[in-house]
Design a protein around this motif. Structure first.
Motif, PDB file in Angstrom:
ATOM      1  N   SER A   1     111.402  23.192  61.146  1.00 42.12           N
ATOM      2  CA  SER A   1     110.778  21.927  60.788  1.00 42.12           C
ATOM      3  C   SER A   1     109.250  22.100  60.785  1.00 42.12           C
ATOM      4  CB  SER A   1     111.159  20.836  61.790  1.00 42.12           C
ATOM      5  OG  SER A   1     112.552  20.703  61.895  1.00 42.12           O
ATOM      6  N   TRP A   2     108.561  21.123  60.198  1.00 44.27           N
ATOM      7  CA  TRP A   2     107.100  21.110  60.229  1.00 44.27           C
ATOM      8  C   TRP A   2     106.612  20.636  61.600  1.00 44.27           C
ATOM      9  CZ3 TRP A   2     104.346  22.967  56.182  1.00 44.27           C
ATOM     10  CH2 TRP A   2     104.962  23.024  54.931  1.00 44.27           C
ATOM     11  N   THR A   3     105.491  21.188  62.049  1.00 43.79           N
ATOM     12  CA  THR A   3     104.825  20.678  63.244  1.00 43.79           C
ATOM     13  C   THR A   3     103.332  20.547  62.953  1.00 43.79           C
ATOM     14  OG1 THR A   3     104.614  20.934  65.648  1.00 43.79           O
ATOM     15  CG2 THR A   3     104.320  22.915  64.336  1.00 43.79           C
ATOM     16  N   THR A   4     102.703  19.539  63.513  1.00 47.60           N
ATOM     17  CA  THR A   4     101.300  19.253  63.235  1.00 47.60           C
ATOM     18  C   THR A   4     100.390  19.922  64.255  1.00 47.60           C
ATOM     19  OG1 THR A   4     101.886  17.109  62.260  1.00 47.60           O
ATOM     20  CG2 THR A   4      99.597  17.412  62.935  1.00 47.60           C
ATOM     21  N   VAL A   5      99.343  20.603  63.760  1.00 52.00           N
ATOM     22  CA  VAL A   5      98.318  21.176  64.628  1.00 52.00           C
ATOM     23  C   VAL A   5      97.184  20.163  64.695  1.00 52.00           C
ATOM     24  CG1 VAL A   5      96.781  23.126  65.030  1.00 52.00           C
ATOM     25  CG2 VAL A   5      98.981  23.492  63.907  1.00 52.00           C
ATOM     26  N   SER A   6      97.232  19.287  65.677  1.00 50.23           N
ATOM     27  CA  SER A   6      96.254  18.213  65.800  1.00 50.23           C
ATOM     28  C   SER A   6      94.981  18.719  66.487  1.00 50.23           C
ATOM     29  CB  SER A   6      96.842  17.056  66.605  1.00 50.23           C
ATOM     30  OG  SER A   6      97.080  17.456  67.941  1.00 50.23           O
ATOM     31  N   GLN A   7      93.920  17.927  66.387  1.00 53.41           N
ATOM     32  CA  GLN A   7      92.685  18.275  67.074  1.00 53.41           C
ATOM     33  C   GLN A   7      92.897  18.306  68.588  1.00 53.41           C
ATOM     34  OE1 GLN A   7      89.916  19.373  65.681  1.00 53.41           O
ATOM     35  NE2 GLN A   7      89.131  19.773  67.745  1.00 53.41           N
ATOM     36  N   GLU A   8      93.777  17.457  69.067  1.00 52.80           N
ATOM     37  CA  GLU A   8      94.085  17.437  70.495  1.00 52.80           C
ATOM     38  C   GLU A   8      94.720  18.758  70.931  1.00 52.80           C
ATOM     39  OE1 GLU A   8      96.480  14.626  73.699  1.00 52.80           O
ATOM     40  OE2 GLU A   8      96.969  14.509  71.572  1.00 52.80           O
ATOM     41  N   VAL A   9      95.633  19.293  70.104  1.00 56.49           N
ATOM     42  CA  VAL A   9      96.258  20.581  70.405  1.00 56.49           C
ATOM     43  C   VAL A   9      95.204  21.681  70.424  1.00 56.49           C
ATOM     44  CG1 VAL A   9      97.859  22.331  69.526  1.00 56.49           C
ATOM     45  CG2 VAL A   9      98.530  19.924  69.528  1.00 56.49           C
ATOM     46  N   ILE A  10      94.295  21.654  69.455  1.00 53.79           N
ATOM     47  CA  ILE A  10      93.225  22.650  69.384  1.00 53.79           C
ATOM     48  C   ILE A  10      92.346  22.579  70.627  1.00 53.79           C
ATOM     49  CG2 ILE A  10      91.160  23.329  68.108  1.00 53.79           C
ATOM     50  CD1 ILE A  10      92.585  22.374  65.547  1.00 53.79           C
ATOM     51  N   GLN A  11      92.021  21.366  71.064  1.00 55.74           N
ATOM     52  CA  GLN A  11      91.196  21.180  72.262  1.00 55.74           C
ATOM     53  C   GLN A  11      91.900  21.732  73.505  1.00 55.74           C
ATOM     54  OE1 GLN A  11      88.041  19.839  72.496  1.00 55.74           O
ATOM     55  NE2 GLN A  11      88.060  20.326  74.686  1.00 55.74           N
ATOM     56  N   LYS A  12      93.189  21.426  73.652  1.00 53.40           N
ATOM     57  CA  LYS A  12      93.941  21.902  74.820  1.00 53.40           C
ATOM     58  C   LYS A  12      94.009  23.421  74.849  1.00 53.40           C
ATOM     59  CE  LYS A  12      95.168  17.996  76.769  1.00 53.40           C
ATOM     60  NZ  LYS A  12      94.688  17.641  78.124  1.00 53.40           N
ATOM     61  N   PHE A  13      94.143  24.048  73.671  1.00 51.89           N
ATOM     62  CA  PHE A  13      94.206  25.510  73.609  1.00 51.89           C
ATOM     63  C   PHE A  13      92.863  26.096  74.035  1.00 51.89           C
ATOM     64  CE2 PHE A  13      93.977  29.665  71.546  1.00 51.89           C
ATOM     65  CZ  PHE A  13      95.214  30.201  71.871  1.00 51.89           C
TER      66      PHE A  13
ATOM     67  N   GLU B   1      90.735  24.775  76.102  1.00 45.99           N
ATOM     68  CA  GLU B   1      90.623  24.613  77.546  1.00 45.99           C
ATOM     69  C   GLU B   1      91.470  25.638  78.285  1.00 45.99           C
ATOM     70  OE1 GLU B   1      91.743  20.587  78.174  1.00 45.99           O
ATOM     71  OE2 GLU B   1      89.927  19.764  77.260  1.00 45.99           O
ATOM     72  N   ALA B   2      92.645  25.923  77.758  1.00 46.14           N
ATOM     73  CA  ALA B   2      93.542  26.879  78.422  1.00 46.14           C
ATOM     74  C   ALA B   2      93.008  28.300  78.338  1.00 46.14           C
ATOM     75  CB  ALA B   2      94.938  26.801  77.799  1.00 46.14           C
ATOM     76  N   THR B   3      92.355  28.646  77.227  1.00 52.97           N
ATOM     77  CA  THR B   3      91.866  30.012  77.023  1.00 52.97           C
ATOM     78  C   THR B   3      90.389  30.160  77.352  1.00 52.97           C
ATOM     79  OG1 THR B   3      91.381  29.530  74.694  1.00 52.97           O
ATOM     80  CG2 THR B   3      93.575  30.416  75.210  1.00 52.97           C
ATOM     81  N   GLU B   4      89.720  29.026  77.607  1.00 54.46           N
ATOM     82  CA  GLU B   4      88.273  29.000  77.847  1.00 54.46           C
ATOM     83  C   GLU B   4      87.499  29.606  76.678  1.00 54.46           C
ATOM     84  OE1 GLU B   4      87.281  30.600  81.674  1.00 54.46           O
ATOM     85  OE2 GLU B   4      88.446  29.088  82.759  1.00 54.46           O
ATOM     86  N   ASP B   5      88.017  29.378  75.464  1.00 56.82           N
ATOM     87  CA  ASP B   5      87.358  29.831  74.231  1.00 56.82           C
ATOM     88  C   ASP B   5      86.821  28.585  73.523  1.00 56.82           C
ATOM     89  OD1 ASP B   5      86.515  30.880  71.857  1.00 56.82           O
ATOM     90  OD2 ASP B   5      88.355  32.005  71.441  1.00 56.82           O
ATOM     91  N   PHE B   6      85.560  28.266  73.790  1.00 59.05           N
ATOM     92  CA  PHE B   6      85.004  26.994  73.324  1.00 59.05           C
ATOM     93  C   PHE B   6      84.082  27.157  72.111  1.00 59.05           C
ATOM     94  CE2 PHE B   6      85.936  26.334  77.868  1.00 59.05           C
ATOM     95  CZ  PHE B   6      86.780  25.232  77.778  1.00 59.05           C
ATOM     96  N   GLN B   7      84.480  27.971  71.146  1.00 55.13           N
ATOM     97  CA  GLN B   7      83.679  28.111  69.931  1.00 55.13           C
ATOM     98  C   GLN B   7      83.572  26.759  69.225  1.00 55.13           C
ATOM     99  OE1 GLN B   7      84.544  31.691  67.485  1.00 55.13           O
ATOM    100  NE2 GLN B   7      86.170  32.078  68.974  1.00 55.13           N
ATOM    101  N   TRP B   8      82.381  26.479  68.681  1.00 58.61           N
ATOM    102  CA  TRP B   8      82.165  25.156  68.086  1.00 58.61           C
ATOM    103  C   TRP B   8      83.072  24.895  66.897  1.00 58.61           C
ATOM    104  CZ3 TRP B   8      80.918  24.376  63.043  1.00 58.61           C
ATOM    105  CH2 TRP B   8      80.365  25.441  62.326  1.00 58.61           C
ATOM    106  N   ILE B   9      83.454  25.971  66.174  1.00 59.33           N
ATOM    107  CA  ILE B   9      84.304  25.755  64.993  1.00 59.33           C
ATOM    108  C   ILE B   9      85.673  25.185  65.366  1.00 59.33           C
ATOM    109  CG2 ILE B   9      83.192  27.534  63.598  1.00 59.33           C
ATOM    110  CD1 ILE B   9      85.549  29.379  64.265  1.00 59.33           C
ATOM    111  N   HIS B  10      86.043  25.318  66.641  1.00 59.29           N
ATOM    112  CA  HIS B  10      87.326  24.785  67.106  1.00 59.29           C
ATOM    113  C   HIS B  10      87.196  23.375  67.683  1.00 59.29           C
ATOM    114  CE1 HIS B  10      88.760  28.747  66.405  1.00 59.29           C
ATOM    115  NE2 HIS B  10      88.235  29.289  67.500  1.00 59.29           N
ATOM    116  N   ILE B  11      86.116  23.108  68.426  1.00 57.56           N
ATOM    117  CA  ILE B  11      86.105  21.884  69.239  1.00 57.56           C
ATOM    118  C   ILE B  11      85.006  20.881  68.897  1.00 57.56           C
ATOM    119  CG2 ILE B  11      87.202  23.077  71.168  1.00 57.56           C
ATOM    120  CD1 ILE B  11      84.452  23.177  72.519  1.00 57.56           C
ATOM    121  N   ASP B  12      83.967  21.302  68.175  1.00 53.70           N
ATOM    122  CA  ASP B  12      82.867  20.385  67.869  1.00 53.70           C
ATOM    123  C   ASP B  12      83.154  19.701  66.529  1.00 53.70           C
ATOM    124  OD1 ASP B  12      80.471  19.089  67.225  1.00 53.70           O
ATOM    125  OD2 ASP B  12      79.264  20.584  68.273  1.00 53.70           O
ATOM    126  N   THR B  13      83.736  18.500  66.602  1.00 52.44           N
ATOM    127  CA  THR B  13      84.168  17.820  65.373  1.00 52.44           C
ATOM    128  C   THR B  13      82.991  17.369  64.510  1.00 52.44           C
ATOM    129  OG1 THR B  13      84.332  15.736  66.611  1.00 52.44           O
ATOM    130  CG2 THR B  13      86.348  17.036  66.388  1.00 52.44           C
TER     131      THR B  13
END
Length: 516
Positions: A386-398, A400-412
């Motif tokens: 099935s399809w699953t959505t990669v939301s901004q919330e999922v990206i943010q949680k990832f 935080e979990a990996t401590e990889d805070f590149q702006w292209i991922h989290i700075d909307t």
């Protein structure tokens, strides 16, 4: 909204059909628009204040529902509005809407309709927990089911046969016993006209039964206990007869047997991982047609008190259902429903909602129960998830979990100004991390001791995944290797695609380790 209300404790006739306000959500609750609600014996006890749980008056009975999430609380992360779900709410289900804590809500598989979802897991969940976790029933053993024509009883008959037991069904009428026979009972006892102990002795050549599953209690319990085999297991599930039996415990001593309580509701909270595995096992059995619910009658919401009365009068064979909306027709409509996103494109709402054009991508209806089953699949497609959505919330949680805070991922805000399309990018490893979620759908394993995502080879990310994109997995089982220690390595060629990219978003060889 409309609801059946219990304003003071009493019989079904005291219930009222009322207009009430929509429930107010707490942080970790969802509001479900109810499609169907099952009728269970605890509902009868709840309205009389005879059950273990004591909801505050006024309340609606109905503890097992299916429907669509209309609203989510602020703390809800893994469930979405518009998602098709089933919920074990305890009470509140005889209503157009019900609020439920997220730990009691489960997504409905794409192939399952609302009626099946709302009618199956309570009874089959109880019976499966009883036979598998408590009794550890074995092939060749004898199972006596007291109250075999009820919801849990029929589920036990069907599951017991599936687990290799010889089934003795006990019920009060020839009509009820006929349904039990259809579900797999080999021997029948009418306990209104026959002596249970003597019939057990005759059927088992004096050995006795290995397991008793008792949902009735009352006067039938002691003769059933006297008919136990050495080291038998007596499963106490409920007391539909109304009386809690007082058993002579010297019988347990003489027979070396165990008397076991079965309380699925508490088990599901005390051991949630095992309960989740049981639910997955049952969903697999449902999808492959191994088990199915017997529906006695369908009632409207206004007729719900009559459904409870029929339950009290012991008329119900299998499951009675209250349908709030047209569950059978609406389930198809919900799967086909679409919504417009802000950029004007059409995307599927969630993993269970598909357009007619996407029917070919439905999960293949198969379950793997042995290495031999998997060997037959080598070189063949496992299907498409099935399809699953990669939301901004999922990206943010990832991040935080990996401590990889590149702006292209989290700075909307920065992404909106500088990135093509103005949306943040998902980390490639986030895309890869979604493989376990998606592969279970197309590699359903039953009866495994262990399944481990062992590793990956040759990972590539040909296209990016943007916030809000939907992805799905296509896979082929290319090879397997058996080890002397009993483990089997599966080599799976996987390709993940996005609804916005022409090229795949991830290509990899997955290695999964399983042991049956």
């Amino acid at each position: 909204m409309k609801a059946i209300l219990c304003t003071h404790h009493g019989l079904p006739e005291t219930l009222t059909y009322s207009d009430i306000n929509d429930p107010v959500l707490e942080e970790k609750e969802v509001l479900i628009r109810v499609k169907a609600c099952a009728v269970n014996f605890p509902d009868v006890l709840l309205i009389q204040d005879k059950y273990q749980f004591k909801p505050t008056l006024p309340f609606s009975p109905g503890g097992e529902v299916s429907g669509i999430i209309e609203k989510t609380g602020a703390g809800v992360k893994h469930l979405k509005e518009g998602q098709r779900v089933l919920a074990l709410c305890g009470w509140g289900g005889f209503a157009e809407k019900v609020k439920v804590g997220v730990d009691r809500v489960f997504p409905i598989p794409p192939q399952m309709d609302y009626m099946t979802a709302a009618s199956t897991l309570y009874t089959f969940g109880t019976a499966y927990h009883a036979l598998k976790d408590r009794a550890n029933i074995q092939p060749g053993e004898t199972l006596l089911v007291l109250g075999a024509s009820g919801g849990v009883g029929l589920a036990a008959v069907e599951l017991g046969k599936l687990m290799g037991a010889t089934i003795i069904a006990a019920a009060s009428t020839a009509e009820k016993l006929a349904v039990c026979k259809e579900k797999g009972a080999y021997h029948l006892i009418n306990y209104e006209s026959e002596d249970i102990k003597e019939r057990i002795k005759s059927i088992t050549d004096g050995k006795g039964v290995d397991v008793v599953l008792d949902v009735v209690g009352g006067k039938y319990a002691e003769p059933a206990l006297r008919g136990m085999a050495w080291k038998g297991r007596y499963l106490v599930v409920g007391f539909a007869a109304g009386d809690i039996p007082k058993l002579p415990f010297n019988l347990a001593l003489l027979k070396g047997c165990d008397i076991m309580g079965v309380f699925w509701g508490r088990f599901s909270t005390e051991d949630p991982k095992q309960n989740q595995q049981n639910i997955m096992d049952l969903v697999g059995m449902i999808q492959t047609g191994k088990i199915s619910q017997h529906i006695y009658k369908v009632y409207s919401l206004e007729e719900a008190p009559q459904a409870l009365q029929d339950m009290m009068d012991r008329k119900v064979v299998g499951k009675a259902m209250v349908v709030i909306e047209e569950a059978k027709e609406e389930s198809k409509e919900a799967r086909d429903e679409k919504r417009e996103t802000r950029d004007g494109s059409i995307k599927y709402q969630d993993a269970s909602i598909k357009s007619n054009e996407e029917k070919s991508s439905e999960v293949v209806d198969r379950v793997y129960r042995s290495v031999e089953d998997l060997k037959k699949q080598v070189g063949k497609s496992l299907g498409t998830s099935s399809w699953t959505t990669v939301s901004q919330e999922v990206i943010q949680k990832f991040a935080e979990a990996t401590e990889d805070f590149q702006w292209i991922h989290i700075d909307t805000e920065k992404a909106a100004a500088l990135l093509p399309g103005g949306k943040n990018l998902a980390h490639g490893y986030l895309t890869l991390s979604l493989v376990p979620k998606l592969i279970y759908e197309i590699l359903p394993l039953e009866g495994v001791q262990m399944a481990l995502n062992y590793g990956v080879n040759k990972v590539r990310f040909p296209s990016p995944v943007y916030s809000g994109d939907q992805i799905r997995l296509k896979a082929t089982l290319t090879n397997l290797e058996e080890s002397p220690d009993g483990n089997t390595k599966l080599f799976i060629q996987a390709e993940m695609e996005s609804n916005h990219a022409e090229k795949p978003v991830c290509v990899a060889e997955l290695i999964t380790l399983v042991r049956f």
